[in-house]
Design a protein around this motif. Structure first.
Motif, PDB file in Angstrom:
ATOM      1  N   UNK A  22       0.827  -1.208   0.000  1.00 17.49           N
ATOM      2  CA  UNK A  22       0.000   0.000   0.000  1.00 17.49           C
ATOM      3  C   UNK A  22       0.863   1.261   0.000  1.00 17.49           C
ATOM      4  N   UNK A  23       1.921   1.229   0.797  1.00 11.45           N
ATOM      5  CA  UNK A  23       2.824   2.379   0.841  1.00 11.45           C
ATOM      6  C   UNK A  23       3.472   2.604  -0.527  1.00 11.45           C
ATOM      7  N   UNK A  24       3.911   1.528  -1.153  1.00 14.77           N
ATOM      8  CA  UNK A  24       4.539   1.644  -2.467  1.00 14.77           C
ATOM      9  C   UNK A  24       3.547   2.124  -3.521  1.00 14.77           C
ATOM     10  N   UNK A  25       2.297   1.669  -3.450  1.00 10.50           N
ATOM     11  CA  UNK A  25       1.262   2.150  -4.379  1.00 10.50           C
ATOM     12  C   UNK A  25       1.050   3.655  -4.183  1.00 10.50           C
ATOM     13  N   UNK A  26       1.022   4.089  -2.938  1.00 12.09           N
ATOM     14  CA  UNK A  26       0.854   5.517  -2.651  1.00 12.09           C
ATOM     15  C   UNK A  26       2.008   6.335  -3.198  1.00 12.09           C
ATOM     16  N   UNK A  27       3.223   5.837  -3.002  1.00 14.90           N
ATOM     17  CA  UNK A  27       4.399   6.546  -3.527  1.00 14.90           C
ATOM     18  C   UNK A  27       4.384   6.574  -5.043  1.00 14.90           C
ATOM     19  N   UNK A  28       3.930   5.481  -5.664  1.00 15.45           N
ATOM     20  CA  UNK A  28       3.839   5.429  -7.118  1.00 15.45           C
ATOM     21  C   UNK A  28       2.822   6.453  -7.627  1.00 15.45           C
ATOM     22  N   UNK A  29       1.666   6.554  -6.959  1.00 18.52           N
ATOM     23  CA  UNK A  29       0.653   7.546  -7.353  1.00 18.52           C
ATOM     24  C   UNK A  29       1.208   8.963  -7.231  1.00 18.52           C
ATOM     25  N   UNK A  30       1.948   9.225  -6.148  1.00 19.46           N
ATOM     26  CA  UNK A  30       2.557  10.548  -5.970  1.00 19.46           C
ATOM     27  C   UNK A  30       3.562  10.838  -7.087  1.00 19.46           C
ATOM     28  N   UNK A  31       4.365   9.846  -7.422  1.00 19.96           N
ATOM     29  CA  UNK A  31       5.362  10.029  -8.482  1.00 19.96           C
ATOM     30  C   UNK A  31       4.685  10.273  -9.831  1.00 19.96           C
ATOM     31  N   UNK A  32       3.611   9.541 -10.104  1.00 18.75           N
ATOM     32  CA  UNK A  32       2.891   9.740 -11.367  1.00 18.75           C
ATOM     33  C   UNK A  32       2.266  11.120 -11.427  1.00 18.75           C
ATOM     34  N   UNK A  33       1.712  11.583 -10.311  1.00 12.22           N
ATOM     35  CA  UNK A  33       1.134  12.927 -10.254  1.00 12.22           C
ATOM     36  C   UNK A  33       2.220  13.977 -10.464  1.00 12.22           C
ATOM     37  N   UNK A  34       3.362  13.783  -9.819  1.00 14.55           N
ATOM     38  CA  UNK A  34       4.474  14.706  -9.977  1.00 14.55           C
ATOM     39  C   UNK A  34       4.936  14.736 -11.438  1.00 14.55           C
ATOM     40  N   UNK A  35       5.008  13.586 -12.061  1.00 14.97           N
ATOM     41  CA  UNK A  35       5.409  13.500 -13.467  1.00 14.97           C
ATOM     42  C   UNK A  35       4.417  14.235 -14.368  1.00 14.97           C
ATOM     43  N   UNK A  36       3.132  14.109 -14.087  1.00 15.82           N
ATOM     44  CA  UNK A  36       2.118  14.831 -14.862  1.00 15.82           C
ATOM     45  C   UNK A  36       2.290  16.338 -14.705  1.00 15.82           C
ATOM     46  N   UNK A  37       2.560  16.784 -13.482  1.00 17.12           N
ATOM     47  CA  UNK A  37       2.778  18.213 -13.243  1.00 17.12           C
ATOM     48  C   UNK A  37       4.012  18.707 -13.983  1.00 17.12           C
ATOM     49  N   UNK A  38       5.064  17.897 -14.003  1.00 20.99           N
ATOM     50  CA  UNK A  38       6.269  18.279 -14.732  1.00 20.99           C
ATOM     51  C   UNK A  38       5.995  18.382 -16.228  1.00 20.99           C
ATOM     52  N   UNK A  39       5.193  17.483 -16.760  1.00 23.47           N
ATOM     53  CA  UNK A  39       4.855  17.535 -18.183  1.00 23.47           C
ATOM     54  C   UNK A  39       4.074  18.807 -18.502  1.00 23.47           C
ATOM     55  N   UNK A  40       3.145  19.178 -17.620  1.00 23.88           N
ATOM     56  CA  UNK A  40       2.374  20.413 -17.813  1.00 23.88           C
ATOM     57  C   UNK A  40       3.304  21.621 -17.746  1.00 23.88           C
ATOM     58  N   UNK A  41       4.225  21.615 -16.777  1.00 23.80           N
ATOM     59  CA  UNK A  41       5.173  22.721 -16.636  1.00 23.80           C
ATOM     60  C   UNK A  41       6.053  22.838 -17.870  1.00 23.80           C
ATOM     61  N   UNK A  42       6.499  21.710 -18.395  1.00 27.03           N
ATOM     62  CA  UNK A  42       7.334  21.728 -19.597  1.00 27.03           C
ATOM     63  C   UNK A  42       6.581  22.339 -20.763  1.00 27.03           C
ATOM     64  N   UNK A  43       5.327  21.961 -20.941  1.00 28.84           N
ATOM     65  CA  UNK A  43       4.517  22.522 -22.027  1.00 28.84           C
ATOM     66  C   UNK A  43       4.342  24.021 -21.848  1.00 28.84           C
ATOM     67  N   UNK A  44       4.092  24.456 -20.611  1.00 34.22           N
ATOM     68  CA  UNK A  44       3.885  25.876 -20.333  1.00 34.22           C
ATOM     69  C   UNK A  44       5.153  26.676 -20.615  1.00 34.22           C
ATOM     70  N   UNK A  45       6.280  26.201 -20.109  1.00 38.50           N
ATOM     71  CA  UNK A  45       7.543  26.912 -20.304  1.00 38.50           C
ATOM     72  C   UNK A  45       7.908  26.962 -21.783  1.00 38.50           C
ATOM     73  N   UNK A  46       7.709  25.871 -22.486  1.00 32.47           N
ATOM     74  CA  UNK A  46       8.006  25.847 -23.916  1.00 32.47           C
ATOM     75  C   UNK A  46       7.125  26.826 -24.665  1.00 32.47           C
TER      76      UNK A  46
END
Length: 99
Positions: A22-46
């Protein structure tokens, strides 16, 4: 042929690691959310970078021949400068209108 453990023998191991899973699933969800935010930031900055006009290597500086000398006075100063100090450093006459 290799014998696989029965499901009964695996259950205690699975229940013991369930909190860890469960802890690992939670960390994975957080990492995926962080990755999505980074992708949005990259698009915005570009997109923003495409809107900024390209600039030359250095900003336009005044063409007055004394400009580098004036900058030198301020760059060499170790503290604040008064008008009198600047005039003296530039070898200007100390006139009341200058100081």
């Amino acid at each position: 042929m290799k014998k696989w453990p029965s499901s009964k023998s695996r259950l205690p191991d699975q229940t013991a690691s369930a909190p860890q899973i469960e802890e690992l699933h939670g960390r994975l969800r957080e990492a995926e959310t962080h990755l999505e935010h980074l992708a949005i930031t990259q698009k915005t900055v570009t997109a923003l970078a495409d809107r900024i006009p390209s600039q030359s290597g250095s900003p336009d500086l005044p063409e007055h021949p004394d400009y580098p000398r004036n900058l030198g006075v301020f760059n060499e100063a170790t503290g604040s400068l008064r008008a009198r100090d600047v005039c003296e450093a530039l070898d200007h006459a100390l006139l009341p209108k200058n100081i």
